[in-house]
Design a protein around this motif. Structure first.
Motif, PDB file in Angstrom:
ATOM      1  N   GLY A  11       0.979  -1.070   0.024  1.00  0.00           N
ATOM      2  CA  GLY A  11       0.113  -0.044  -0.117  1.00  0.00           C
ATOM      3  C   GLY A  11       0.729   1.075   0.005  1.00  0.00           C
ATOM      4  N   GLY A  13       1.885   2.814   2.167  1.00  0.00           N
ATOM      5  CA  GLY A  13       2.993   3.050   3.409  1.00  0.00           C
ATOM      6  C   GLY A  13       4.256   2.179   3.124  1.00  0.00           C
ATOM      7  N   VAL A  31       6.683  -7.486  -0.559  1.00  0.00           N
ATOM      8  CA  VAL A  31       5.446  -8.649  -0.804  1.00  0.00           C
ATOM      9  C   VAL A  31       4.057  -7.972  -0.803  1.00  0.00           C
ATOM     10  CG1 VAL A  31       6.805 -10.484  -0.643  1.00  0.00           C
ATOM     11  CG2 VAL A  31       5.573  -9.704   1.264  1.00  0.00           C
ATOM     12  N   GLU A  32       2.898  -8.332  -1.661  1.00  0.00           N
ATOM     13  CA  GLU A  32       1.815  -7.844  -1.665  1.00  0.00           C
ATOM     14  C   GLU A  32       1.019  -9.194  -1.973  1.00  0.00           C
ATOM     15  OE1 GLU A  32      -0.273  -5.135  -0.932  1.00  0.00           O
ATOM     16  OE2 GLU A  32      -1.836  -6.451  -1.697  1.00  0.00           O
ATOM     17  N   GLU A  39      -4.481   0.644  -5.952  1.00  0.00           N
ATOM     18  CA  GLU A  39      -5.228   1.211  -4.923  1.00  0.00           C
ATOM     19  C   GLU A  39      -6.811   1.192  -5.608  1.00  0.00           C
ATOM     20  OE1 GLU A  39      -5.877   2.710  -2.094  1.00  0.00           O
ATOM     21  OE2 GLU A  39      -3.958   2.791  -1.092  1.00  0.00           O
ATOM     22  N   MET A 130       1.070 -14.078  -0.467  1.00  0.00           N
ATOM     23  CA  MET A 130       0.438 -13.555   0.888  1.00  0.00           C
ATOM     24  C   MET A 130       1.070 -14.277   2.123  1.00  0.00           C
ATOM     25  SD  MET A 130      -3.387 -14.908   2.287  1.00  0.00           S
ATOM     26  CE  MET A 130      -4.293 -13.823   1.419  1.00  0.00           C
ATOM     27  N   LEU A 293       4.080  -0.533  10.548  1.00  0.00           N
ATOM     28  CA  LEU A 293       4.399   0.933   9.850  1.00  0.00           C
ATOM     29  C   LEU A 293       2.864   1.055   9.251  1.00  0.00           C
ATOM     30  CD1 LEU A 293       7.070   1.890   7.808  1.00  0.00           C
ATOM     31  CD2 LEU A 293       4.747   2.178   6.687  1.00  0.00           C
ATOM     32  N   ASP A 295      -1.139   1.778   8.715  1.00  0.00           N
ATOM     33  CA  ASP A 295      -2.289   1.373   9.293  1.00  0.00           C
ATOM     34  C   ASP A 295      -2.087   0.107  10.197  1.00  0.00           C
ATOM     35  OD1 ASP A 295      -3.947   3.358   8.324  1.00  0.00           O
ATOM     36  OD2 ASP A 295      -5.223   1.953   7.017  1.00  0.00           O
ATOM     37  N   ALA A 311       1.638   7.458   7.464  1.00  0.00           N
ATOM     38  CA  ALA A 311       2.215   6.119   6.870  1.00  0.00           C
ATOM     39  C   ALA A 311       3.501   6.643   6.193  1.00  0.00           C
ATOM     40  CB  ALA A 311       1.367   5.234   6.060  1.00  0.00           C
TER      41      ALA A 311
HETATM   42  C1  FAD Z   1     -12.918   6.755   3.943  1.00  0.00           C
HETATM   43  C2  FAD Z   1     -11.498   6.845   3.880  1.00  0.00           C
HETATM   44  C3  FAD Z   1     -10.872   8.059   3.239  1.00  0.00           C
HETATM   45  C4  FAD Z   1      -9.467   8.190   3.761  1.00  0.00           C
HETATM   46  N1  FAD Z   1      -9.021   9.392   3.389  1.00  0.00           N
HETATM   47  C5  FAD Z   1      -7.554   9.820   3.708  1.00  0.00           C
HETATM   48  C6  FAD Z   1      -7.103  10.963   3.285  1.00  0.00           C
HETATM   49  O1  FAD Z   1      -7.735  11.891   2.704  1.00  0.00           O
HETATM   50  N2  FAD Z   1      -5.707  11.154   3.718  1.00  0.00           N
HETATM   51  C7  FAD Z   1      -5.127  10.342   4.209  1.00  0.00           C
HETATM   52  O2  FAD Z   1      -3.859  10.539   4.625  1.00  0.00           O
HETATM   53  N3  FAD Z   1      -5.506   8.984   4.759  1.00  0.00           N
HETATM   54  C8  FAD Z   1      -6.675   8.932   4.248  1.00  0.00           C
HETATM   55  N4  FAD Z   1      -7.328   7.745   4.780  1.00  0.00           N
HETATM   56  C9  FAD Z   1      -6.476   6.487   5.442  1.00  0.00           C
HETATM   57  C10 FAD Z   1      -5.568   5.781   4.341  1.00  0.00           C
HETATM   58  O3  FAD Z   1      -6.259   5.350   3.400  1.00  0.00           O
HETATM   59  C11 FAD Z   1      -4.706   4.663   4.959  1.00  0.00           C
HETATM   60  O4  FAD Z   1      -4.453   5.192   6.226  1.00  0.00           O
HETATM   61  C12 FAD Z   1      -3.733   4.445   4.270  1.00  0.00           C
HETATM   62  O5  FAD Z   1      -3.957   3.673   2.971  1.00  0.00           O
HETATM   63  C13 FAD Z   1      -3.152   3.244   5.013  1.00  0.00           C
HETATM   64  O6  FAD Z   1      -1.765   2.794   4.059  1.00  0.00           O
HETATM   65  P1  FAD Z   1      -1.047   1.429   4.678  1.00  0.00           P
HETATM   66  O7  FAD Z   1      -0.145   1.286   3.276  1.00  0.00           O
HETATM   67  O8  FAD Z   1      -0.620   1.682   5.856  1.00  0.00           O
HETATM   68  O9  FAD Z   1      -2.028   0.090   4.362  1.00  0.00           O
HETATM   69  P2  FAD Z   1      -2.982  -0.365   3.176  1.00  0.00           P
HETATM   70  O10 FAD Z   1      -3.291   0.754   2.238  1.00  0.00           O
HETATM   71  O11 FAD Z   1      -4.237  -0.834   3.792  1.00  0.00           O
HETATM   72  O12 FAD Z   1      -2.035  -1.288   2.664  1.00  0.00           O
HETATM   73  C14 FAD Z   1      -1.547  -2.519   3.316  1.00  0.00           C
HETATM   74  C15 FAD Z   1      -1.569  -3.576   2.200  1.00  0.00           C
HETATM   75  O13 FAD Z   1      -0.971  -4.912   2.642  1.00  0.00           O
HETATM   76  C16 FAD Z   1      -1.318  -5.811   1.880  1.00  0.00           C
HETATM   77  N5  FAD Z   1      -1.607  -7.001   2.823  1.00  0.00           N
HETATM   78  C17 FAD Z   1      -2.354  -7.002   3.921  1.00  0.00           C
HETATM   79  N6  FAD Z   1      -2.333  -8.332   4.528  1.00  0.00           N
HETATM   80  C18 FAD Z   1      -1.097  -8.909   3.808  1.00  0.00           C
HETATM   81  C19 FAD Z   1      -0.565 -10.257   3.833  1.00  0.00           C
HETATM   82  N7  FAD Z   1      -0.911 -11.006   4.960  1.00  0.00           N
HETATM   83  N8  FAD Z   1       0.283 -10.660   2.990  1.00  0.00           N
HETATM   84  C20 FAD Z   1       0.688  -9.783   1.781  1.00  0.00           C
HETATM   85  N9  FAD Z   1       0.259  -8.577   1.653  1.00  0.00           N
HETATM   86  C21 FAD Z   1      -0.765  -8.052   2.867  1.00  0.00           C
HETATM   87  C22 FAD Z   1      -2.803  -5.332   1.315  1.00  0.00           C
HETATM   88  O14 FAD Z   1      -3.333  -5.995   0.356  1.00  0.00           O
HETATM   89  C23 FAD Z   1      -2.614  -3.887   1.125  1.00  0.00           C
HETATM   90  O15 FAD Z   1      -2.198  -3.591  -0.269  1.00  0.00           O
HETATM   91  C24 FAD Z   1      -8.527   7.268   4.580  1.00  0.00           C
HETATM   92  C25 FAD Z   1      -9.465   6.143   4.797  1.00  0.00           C
HETATM   93  C26 FAD Z   1     -10.435   5.971   4.566  1.00  0.00           C
HETATM   94  C27 FAD Z   1     -11.209   4.584   4.973  1.00  0.00           C
END
Ligand code: FAD
Length: 393
Positions: A11, A13, A31-32, A39, A130, A293, A295, A311
């Motif tokens: 993602g 992050g 890995v994803e 997205e 995964m 890191l 979410d 993130a």
């Molecule tokens: C309605 C809404 C609006 C938002 N608006 C904003 C905004 O305007 N500005 C802002 O800064 N934030 C916003 N956010 C928050 C933001 O979307 C998240 O905080 C951010 O996307 C988190 O990124 P991440 O990379 O930590 O997690 P994620 O985007 O959840 O990425 C995690 C990744 O890990 C992968 N994964 C999970 N488990 C495994 C596994 N076991 N093996 C391999 N891969 C795996 C998933 O497939 C995913 O691709 C919003 C959230 C929502 C719900």
């Protein structure tokens, strides 16, 4: 297989972390679980604290091509349509924070990160992979198991695997907390938008138990909309089902809204909804050679629009300490979480309060809020200096 530095999750992050570490000279493997890096088709707001870091990572050119910079953030009462406040995001804002407030398409942002990662020879990108198990070993290595039956042995693992993080289960048995709110979101072609869009403004309609956010993305070709409401049907026992926050509730909640909001809601796609979760701040993100890191570490309600921004800050901070500690993972992870936990914990708490202020049913609290909004000023953003003016690098 031996993988020195593994990032779980592609993602915003995980990708930003891979890019930052690689640019600092560290070889990383990401890995994803999904079959490709991508997205959802909705917008995202990035405040100066995040844009500043993307800029440092050399992404300003790519961002420039995909970003919209609203001139104003306009708050309106969702039921009466009454104007509550206009926050000026133009020159003085940019001068104060050194960066603009930016809105963009999530897919465009991820593509920009992906393109930049692909130019780094020290990044390995592996989709369709995964993680099913993670375990620290006594010899300072981490064993990571995958659904396809393979196993990696790593010196360091960053769990950037989102709200439902598998990595986090090494540190805590806490569950995501459902707020009873649900979001519907998506982008529609600008030519289909019924309301006038001025100055690329971001519009936020607020009211009891609901709000609607609207802004243009992708060079103004698409209009992003997010409708959020508190479901009366919510019950923790049915949190993981589709029985609450349904499209008929969407219509019912927004049925009392002013005409312009009702017309906007009628244009929403209804097949997918996003229940709103966060978690309580965690006092420790690191166990052995594994840290968290994004979410996975600090999921927050989205009312400050900071989840992804934080993130991105995590990625910068982790990389800075990896460099400062000459690649010593134990020291870098300790320094990283010492800096990041207090800040993200504060933002997680403030995001909840911010939502309560927007959604309050209490007429006295509403009156108070509206009076503060009605201050004869357009620089309300100074209240968020602590959030936007962060030290970088
Ligand atoms: C309605 C809404 C609006 C938002 N608006 C904003 C905004 O305007 N500005 C802002 O800064 N934030 C916003 N956010 C928050 C933001 O979307 C998240 O905080 C951010 O996307 C988190 O990124 P991440 O990379 O930590 O997690 P994620 O985007 O959840 O990425 C995690 C990744 O890990 C992968 N994964 C999970 N488990 C495994 C596994 N076991 N093996 C391999 N891969 C795996 C998933 O497939 C995913 O691709 C919003 C959230 C929502 C719900």
């Amino acid at each position: 297989m031996r993988v020195p530095f593994l990032i779980i999750g592609g993602g915003i992050g995980g990708m930003t972390t891979a890019l930052a570490l690689a640019q600092a000279g560290f070889a990383v493997h990401i890995v994803e679980q999904a079959s490709e890096f991508g997205e959802i088709g909705a917008g995202i707001q990035l405040a100066p604290n995040a844009i500043r870091i993307l800029d440092q990572l050399g992404l300003s050119g790519a961002i420039e091509r995909i970003v919209v910079r609203p001139k104003n953030l306009v708050f309106l009462d969702i039921d009466s349509g009454e104007h509550l406040a206009t926050v000026d995001l133009a020159d003085r804002f940019v001068e104060r924070y050194g960066q603009s407030y930016s809105v963009l398409h999530r897919g465009d942002l991820l593509d920009a990160l992906l393109d930049a990662c692909r130019t780094q020879t020290n990044i390995t990108l592996e989709p369709d992979k995964m993680v099913t198990g993670i375990a620290n070993r006594e010899n300072n290595t981490v064993v990571v198991d995958f659904a396809d039956g393979t196993q990696y042995v790593c010196d360091a693992v960053v769990g950037a695997d989102g709200l439902w993080s598998k990595t986090r289960t090494l540190l805590s048995d806490d569950d995501p907390i459902c707020s009873a709110y649900v979001a519907y979101r998506g982008a529609l072609p600008m030519r289909e938008v019924t309301a006038p869009v001025e100055n690329d403004d971001e519009i936020i309609w607020i009211g009891p138990n609901k709000h609607l956010v609207q802004y243009p993305i992708r060079g103004g070709h698409l209009y992003n909309q997010v409708a959020v409401f508190r479901s009366d049907r919510f019950d923790p026992a049915i949190a993981r089902t589709e029985e609450w926050g349904t499209p008929d509730e969407l219509d019912q909640h927004f049925g009392t809204a002013c005409g312009q909001v009702r017309r906007s809601i009628s244009q929403f796609k209804r097949e997918k909804r996003w229940p709103m979760y966060d978690r309580a701040p965690l006092a420790n993100w690191t166990v052995g050679r594994v840290t968290l890191l994004g979410d996975a570490a600090h999921p927050m309600l989205q009312y400050l629009a900071q989840g992804a921004c934080q993130a991105i800050e995590d990625a910068e901070c982790l990389t800075r300490f990896m460099v400062e500690h000459d690649g010593d993972v134990d020291e870098a992870f300790a320094a990283y979480q010492a800096e990041r936990i207090p800040r993200t914990a504060q933002i997680q708490s403030v995001a909840r309060i911010w939502g309560e202020i927007w959604h309050t049913e209490d007429p006295i609290l509403r009156e108070l809020r509206n009076r503060v909004f009605a201050r004869d000023t357009t620089d309300h953003y100074v209240d968020l200096d602590w959030l936007y003016q962060t030290r970088v690098g």
